[in-house]
Design a protein around this motif. Structure first.
Motif, short mmCIF file in Angstrom:
data_model
loop_
_atom_site.label_atom_id
_atom_site.label_comp_id
_atom_site.label_asym_id
_atom_site.label_seq_id
_atom_site.Cartn_x
_atom_site.Cartn_y
_atom_site.Cartn_z
N THR A 100 -16.35 7.49 14.01
CA THR A 100 -16.07 7.89 12.65
C THR A 100 -16.59 9.29 12.36
O THR A 100 -17.54 9.74 13.00
CB THR A 100 -16.69 6.89 11.65
N TYR A 132 -17.37 9.72 9.18
CA TYR A 132 -18.06 9.37 7.94
C TYR A 132 -19.45 10.01 7.93
O TYR A 132 -20.09 10.08 8.97
CB TYR A 132 -18.19 7.84 7.89
N ASP A 182 -12.75 9.37 5.91
CA ASP A 182 -12.58 8.12 5.17
C ASP A 182 -12.18 6.95 6.05
O ASP A 182 -11.79 5.89 5.54
CB ASP A 182 -11.54 8.29 4.06
N GLU A 183 -12.30 7.12 7.36
CA GLU A 183 -11.87 6.05 8.26
C GLU A 183 -12.99 5.73 9.25
O GLU A 183 -13.58 6.63 9.85
CB GLU A 183 -10.60 6.48 9.00
N ASN A 242 -13.72 3.36 12.62
CA ASN A 242 -13.07 2.58 13.68
C ASN A 242 -14.11 1.86 14.52
O ASN A 242 -15.10 2.46 14.96
CB ASN A 242 -12.24 3.50 14.58
N SER A 252 -2.11 -4.17 9.33
CA SER A 252 -2.90 -4.47 8.13
C SER A 252 -3.42 -5.90 8.17
O SER A 252 -2.65 -6.85 8.43
CB SER A 252 -2.05 -4.25 6.88
N THR A 303 -10.10 -1.09 12.07
CA THR A 303 -10.22 0.12 11.26
C THR A 303 -10.51 -0.26 9.81
O THR A 303 -9.84 -1.12 9.25
CB THR A 303 -8.92 0.94 11.32
N ARG A 310 -10.54 1.55 6.23
CA ARG A 310 -10.15 2.75 5.50
C ARG A 310 -10.72 2.69 4.09
O ARG A 310 -10.49 1.73 3.36
CB ARG A 310 -8.62 2.88 5.46
#
Length: 680
Positions: free
Chosen positions: A463, A465, A469-470, A472, A504, A527, A529
């Motif tokens: 990431t 972060y 904004d994601e 994994n 999803s 993932t 998000r």
């Protein structure tokens, strides 16, 4: 030997002590309340990406070498048997250095901290007392059977207890549990005659750190006397539970800057005291008022003293919510540690969100890129860094509280700052009661642990972060394994999306933790998000802060660094602004911050191995229009927040020229304005 059952957590990881260990209690004592989450061993998490870079800088500079460069630690160290430092600074440094050593599996640093652990264990007195030689022992030239008032301040030993706890969690050193047990028996026998306040009030206000390790040891051994000791120590500690719950205290702290009861509003003490109600609640789950006291206290502190950084003012006292107030670096790292413990005990996502905001805003801005210099007090709206009294409640005679330097202000921060990033890294993940794992803070790392009994798993967290904004999660498994994975959806996130292998899986509202209980397969790719639209938050005198995700954004100001030398406190740096700073944000930004701002991101791979916490490397910028406020000027070194009426719009003169303003993450700044007036 065997140990009695413990609440919720098994004994699989416990290494049985040698024959000299604690005797088996005759009957199983009452368990402590179950933990919401359990800490993992410091070495279970391997930092990656930008976090690995940050920790590597610390290892290569002050965290890894403070004992070589700082004379107080270097010369005749009392924690190695010498006549030098025997109080808090060596334990403070070790408290961060030991976790860093295990996070990086750095052999030289592991060997370095091991010397201090070994010396304390090998020189424990027959009574159970440990630590540097007392004055009487130095005079006698030998160890004595220290008892009661023959000992010395309880406080530095409290910090060292945390060092031993981490050492045991990482190594299962069979000497540690008997060592701690003997010391706690010494405390039980001697606290009545030599209470916490015998030598200093620091021990009285910080007794929660002592209690935390007592209850941790009780979960390992089940020794009944530890419950009795816990009650005695809680009664001798400053009554933080009552102070937080009764609320008069926090209002008095906002109004009173005299020397009356100042230890109860000293920001570092408050940061440490926060955890006391929930630590004690482990022994008293029948008292819901205990965790409620922390909820009430935290809300009150942040309402009256909170700043856009996620921290409260602490210069050194609690000092209101104006962005011209300071915050001590020790208060930052101690509050983070209390929130890490509160989250583990209660599972309350409020504390996880608060921890994240502090870690990604207040923490990185207060140290230099090389992790050699730091500020004693940072200021939210900090348009210059200078010597002087400024607006603090505790001005020192040398005027060095706001400058960057290795020893500026009190040197407690020189030693204590090392636990901020390191303990945040060791608390990215926790174990769950259902034999799974919980990702409760996010940063690039690799987790290696065991789940579902004793099954090894490795999960790579890839990431960018907190800039991206994601997040994994890649599962490195030898075979399919069923276990629950807990994820935090931050409170700032309106709605998160979870995808499994590109498909999803679910959506969830913010401000909660979610559980994904399923069979995970080799190479599964999960993932999370977390959309990060720009938003604004309201602060003192109707000022506004731009935010995106967990980050507050501050107006970028060009920094002009100057080096100086002060006789008593050595080398230091001041900064002056090289660009204007006195701007207001148009009301349109408050009405629609998404439309009114432009977000630009530099290319940043999820596995990027760079350093981003400075203005030059800031990965994200926000641009917005604004106008200068000519009447907003420095006054005695600070930029007093302009007054606005109830409608929130600044009524003073506003420049007619509309300019494009650039904002970067607060943690990437040294000079900035983060709380801006709103103009028509």
């Amino acid at each position: 030997m065997t140990y009695p059952p413990r609440a919720r957590w098994g004994l699989a990881a416990l290494v049985l002590c040698e024959a000299s260990a604690v005797a088996q209690p005759a009957t199983a004592p009452a368990p402590l309340a179950p933990l919401a989450y359990r800490e993992l061993a410091p070495g279970a998490i391997q930092p990656a990406g930008w976090l690995r870079t940050q920790l590597g800088i610390m290892r290569d500079h002050s965290t890894g070498h403070l004992d070589e460069t700082y004379p107080k630690l270097r010369d005749k160290n009392g924690w190695l048997g010498g006549t030098g430092d025997g109080w808090e600074e060596t334990p403070y440094w070790l408290d961060g250095a030991i976790s860093l050593a295990h996070l990086l599996q750095d052999k030289p640093l592991l060997a370095k901290v091991q010397r201090y652990v070994d010396w304390s264990i090998q020189h424990q007195r027959p009574s159970g007392y440990f630590g540097p030689l007392t004055k009487a022992e130095q005079a006698a030239g030998k160890l004595l059977d220290v008892q009661g008032t023959q000992g010395e301040d309880w406080w530095p030993r409290m910090v060292m207890l945390k060092v031993f706890q981490q050492h045991y969690q990482a190594t299962h050193d069979a000497r540690v549990l008997p060592f701690l047990t003997r010391y706690f028996r010494y405390q039980l026998a001697n606290l009545p005659a030599a209470p916490l306040g015998q030598w200093s009030e620091w021990s009285t206000v910080r007794g929660g750190d002592n209690l935390l390790v007592i209850y941790w040891l009780y979960r390992q051994t089940g020794e009944p006397f530890l419950r009795e000791l816990g009650e005695l120590l809680y009664q001798q500690t400053t009554p933080w539970t009552a102070l937080f719950a009764d609320r008069d205290w926090v209002m008095e702290a906002a109004a009173n800057q005299t020397d009356a009861h100042w230890m109860n509003r000293h920001g570092v003490n408050v940061g440490m005291g926060l955890k006391l109600p929930v630590v004690y609640s482990q022994a008293h789950p029948e008292q819901p008022a205990l965790p409620q006291a922390l909820r009430t206290g935290w809300q009150d502190i942040m309402t009256l003293h909170g700043l856009p950084t996620g921290m409260f003012s602490a210069d050194e006292d609690l000092h209101g919510n104006l962005p011209t107030q300071g915050t001590e670096l020790c208060a930052v790292v101690e509050t983070m540690y209390s929130l890490e413990q509160a989250a583990a005990i209660t599972g309350d996502a409020t504390y996880l969100d608060a921890l994240e905001r502090i870690a990604y805003n207040a923490l990185p801005t207060q140290t230099t890129d090389d992790y050699e210099s730091r500020q004693y007090f940072q200021v939210a709206n900090q348009v210059q860094v200078q010597r002087g009294v400024l607006n603090f409640s505790l001005p020192f005679e040398y005027g060095m509280n706001n400058v960057f330097g290795p020893y500026a202000g009190y040197t407690c921060c020189t030693a204590n700052m090392h636990q901020g990033w390191t303990k945040f890294a060791t608390h990215l993940w926790y174990a769950t009661p259902s034999q799974g794992v919980a990702a409760l803070e996010y940063a690039p790392n690799v987790l290696t642990t065991k789940v579902n009994g004793n099954v090894p798993v490795t999960i790579r967290e890839e990431t960018a972060y907190p800039f991206g904004d994601e997040i994994n999660f890649v599962f490195d498994l030898k075979k399919p394994i069923a276990f629950p994975l807990v994820l935090r959806v931050p409170g700032w996130c309106a709605e998160a999306t979870v995808l499994l292998n590109g498909q999803s899986l679910r959506t969830d509202k913010g401000g909660q933790v979610i559980t994904l209980a399923r069979t995970w397969r080799p190479a599964d790719h999960l993932t999370l998000r977390l959309p990060m639209p720009v938003r604004t938050s309201s602060w003192a005198r109707n000022s506004r802060t731009l935010e995106r995700g967990p980050l507050a954004y501050a107006l970028q100001i060009k920094e002009q660094w100057q080096e100086g030398q002060q006789a008593q406190e050595g080398r230091y740096f001041t900064l002056t602004p090289g660009s204007p700073w006195n701007y207001g944000l148009p009301h349109a930004v408050v009405e629609d911050p998404i439309l009114a701002t432009t977000v630009a991101a530099k290319p940043l791979a999820a596995s990027a191995n760079g350093f981003y916490w400075n203005a030059a490397n800031a990965p994200i910028t926000l641009t917005v229009s604004g106008r200068r406020l000519p009447a907003w000027q420095l006054d005695e070194g600070v930029a007093p927040q302009p007054v606005t009426p109830r409608d929130g719009l600044y009524k003073g003169p506003v420049d007619s020229t509309l300019e494009t303003l650039t904002f970067i993450p607060y943690g990437c700044t040294k000079l900035r304005v983060v709380a801006l007036p709103i103009i028509p």
